[in-house]
Scaffold this motif. Structure first.
Motif, short mmCIF file in Angstrom:
data_model
loop_
_atom_site.label_atom_id
_atom_site.label_comp_id
_atom_site.label_asym_id
_atom_site.label_seq_id
_atom_site.Cartn_x
_atom_site.Cartn_y
_atom_site.Cartn_z
N ASP A 1 0.83 -1.21 0.00
CA ASP A 1 0.00 0.00 0.00
C ASP A 1 0.87 1.26 0.00
N TRP A 2 1.98 1.24 0.73
CA TRP A 2 2.86 2.39 0.75
C TRP A 2 3.54 2.59 -0.61
N LEU A 3 3.81 1.51 -1.32
CA LEU A 3 4.35 1.65 -2.68
C LEU A 3 3.34 2.34 -3.58
N SER A 4 2.09 1.94 -3.46
CA SER A 4 1.03 2.58 -4.24
C SER A 4 0.88 4.04 -3.85
N PHE A 5 0.98 4.31 -2.56
CA PHE A 5 0.85 5.69 -2.09
C PHE A 5 2.00 6.56 -2.60
N SER A 6 3.22 6.02 -2.64
CA SER A 6 4.36 6.81 -3.12
C SER A 6 4.18 7.19 -4.58
N MET A 7 3.58 6.30 -5.36
CA MET A 7 3.32 6.60 -6.77
C MET A 7 2.28 7.71 -6.90
N THR A 8 1.21 7.59 -6.12
CA THR A 8 0.16 8.60 -6.16
C THR A 8 0.66 9.95 -5.63
N ALA A 9 1.45 9.92 -4.56
CA ALA A 9 1.98 11.15 -4.00
C ALA A 9 2.89 11.85 -5.00
N GLY A 10 3.70 11.07 -5.72
CA GLY A 10 4.57 11.67 -6.74
C GLY A 10 3.77 12.35 -7.83
N ASN A 11 2.62 11.77 -8.16
CA ASN A 11 1.78 12.33 -9.22
C ASN A 11 1.20 13.68 -8.82
N TYR A 12 0.87 13.86 -7.55
CA TYR A 12 0.13 15.05 -7.14
C TYR A 12 0.99 16.14 -6.50
N LEU A 13 2.29 15.99 -6.54
CA LEU A 13 3.13 17.09 -6.07
C LEU A 13 3.01 18.28 -7.01
N PRO A 14 3.13 19.51 -6.52
CA PRO A 14 2.88 20.70 -7.36
C PRO A 14 4.04 21.10 -8.27
N PHE A 15 5.15 20.38 -8.23
CA PHE A 15 6.31 20.82 -8.98
C PHE A 15 6.08 20.82 -10.49
N ALA A 16 5.20 19.93 -10.97
CA ALA A 16 4.94 19.86 -12.41
C ALA A 16 4.34 21.17 -12.93
N GLY A 17 3.39 21.72 -12.18
CA GLY A 17 2.79 22.99 -12.60
C GLY A 17 3.78 24.14 -12.54
N MET A 18 4.62 24.14 -11.53
CA MET A 18 5.64 25.19 -11.42
C MET A 18 6.63 25.10 -12.58
N PHE A 19 6.99 23.88 -12.95
CA PHE A 19 7.91 23.69 -14.07
C PHE A 19 7.28 24.16 -15.38
N TYR A 20 5.99 23.83 -15.57
CA TYR A 20 5.28 24.25 -16.79
C TYR A 20 5.27 25.77 -16.91
N ASP A 21 4.99 26.46 -15.82
CA ASP A 21 4.92 27.93 -15.86
C ASP A 21 6.26 28.56 -16.24
N ARG A 22 7.34 27.88 -15.92
CA ARG A 22 8.67 28.45 -16.17
C ARG A 22 9.29 27.97 -17.48
N THR A 23 8.67 26.97 -18.11
CA THR A 23 9.22 26.44 -19.37
C THR A 23 8.12 26.42 -20.43
N SER A 24 7.70 25.25 -20.82
CA SER A 24 6.67 25.11 -21.86
C SER A 24 6.02 23.75 -21.75
N ALA A 25 4.96 23.55 -22.54
CA ALA A 25 4.28 22.26 -22.56
C ALA A 25 5.21 21.17 -23.08
N ARG A 26 5.98 21.48 -24.11
CA ARG A 26 6.86 20.46 -24.69
C ARG A 26 7.94 20.05 -23.70
N ALA A 27 8.51 21.01 -23.00
CA ALA A 27 9.54 20.68 -22.01
C ALA A 27 8.95 19.83 -20.90
N SER A 28 7.72 20.14 -20.47
CA SER A 28 7.08 19.36 -19.41
C SER A 28 6.80 17.93 -19.87
N LEU A 29 6.36 17.77 -21.11
CA LEU A 29 6.08 16.43 -21.62
C LEU A 29 7.36 15.61 -21.75
N LEU A 30 8.42 16.22 -22.23
CA LEU A 30 9.68 15.50 -22.37
C LEU A 30 10.22 15.07 -21.01
#
Length: 288
Positions: free
Chosen positions: A53-82
């Motif tokens: 269950d903790w392995l599953s939680f670590s995967m879900t927690a990684g998905n919902y951290l806010p760093f992805a949105g912060m990275f998108y705002d500072r770069t671009s959609a293509r950079a975020s996808l790569l």
């Protein structure tokens, strides 16, 4: 002096970006298929249910951290996808290596691998949702619903391929996931971009004239195409639900059913991708 094409910035149509986003979401949503290979942790490493269950939680927690949105705002959609594709590939390849015994890993490394794979999904999700909302500002609910549906259906789609071609090799499925999830955001990055609204509106206002009809892009054409897109997404979901119920009732379903599921999914995804009639004509670039 006449302007050349090189003097203009080139965009793909927002419809092509919408389809590209669906490809990325099919890769990102694979975090929900953890249940396919989680029994291997118990069988091979004798982990308790709590540890799994903790392995599953670590995967879900990684998905919902806010760093992805912060990275998108500072770069671009293509950079975020790569970046998202790279993280998912690294994460799931290490999950496969651990489960397959390619190297000895402790529980902490297993947690880290699932966390990295899940965190990569967040970058694909943030890039696709934000770009599509900007491309369709007056239809935000519809495009978010479409993309989130693809995100949620991803695991059932990939499980269909697993049942047809990989079953019962659970670790082989993880390797397939690593390749698929690493590749889809990279492919999507070739097509997704934010298109200035004035360019999209003028382009789509002219295009219906090719069929001797005029449609208001924002009030008529866009809702019609998004409704068609949603129809295919709902059809895929209902089909997968029917297949799941069939397998729950009879666990010994024939192999031909697995191949039929894959064929239907491929045709439905292709139909959804081509449902906006401009996807075929909009592959020609738009110049500012």
């Amino acid at each position: 002096m006449a302007e050349s094409i090189s003097d203009h910035k080139v965009y793909t149509s927002r419809w092509v970006s919408l389809v590209g986003g669906m490809l990325a979401m099919l890769g990102g949503g694979v975090i929900y298929s953890f249940g396919v290979y989680s029994p291997v942790y118990k069988d091979k490493f004798h982990y308790s249910q709590t540890e799994v269950d903790w392995l599953s939680f670590s995967m879900t927690a990684g998905n919902y951290l806010p760093f992805a949105g912060m990275f998108y705002d500072r770069t671009s959609a293509r950079a975020s996808l790569l970046l998202g594709g790279f993280l998912m590939f690294v994460g799931y390849v290490n999950v496969w290596a651990i489960l397959n015994g390619e190297y000895t890993a402790n529980y902490g490394l297993a947690l880290l691998a699932t966390f990295i794979g899940g965190h990569g999904s967040g970058y694909a999700d943030a890039a696709v949702i934000t770009t599509c909302v900007k491309n369709f500002p007056n239809h935000r609910g519809s495009v978010v619903a479409i993309q989130k549906s693809g995100y949620g259906l991803a695991s059932s789609v990939l499980t269909g391929f697993y049942r047809a071609f990989i079953y019962p090799h659970k670790t082989g499925y993880v390797l397939f996931v690593a390749i698929f999830c690493g590749l889809m955001p990279v492919v999507a990055s070739l097509f997704i971009n934010q298109v200035p609204l004035e360019l999209s509106d003028s382009y789509e206002a002219e295009a219906p004239k090719r069929k001797n009809r005029k449609l208001d892009p924002d009030k008529e054409f866009i809702p019609q195409q998004l409704d068609r897109f949603m129809f295919y997404v709902v059809a895929i979901g209902l089909f997968q639900l029917a297949v799941s119920i069939s397998r729950a009732v009879d666990h010994q379903t024939p192999k031909w059913l697995d191949y039929l599921v894959v064929a239907v999914l491929v045709l439905a995804i292709f139909g959804a991708s081509c449902s906006p009639c401009y996807v075929l004509v909009a592959v020609s670039p738009i110049y500012d």
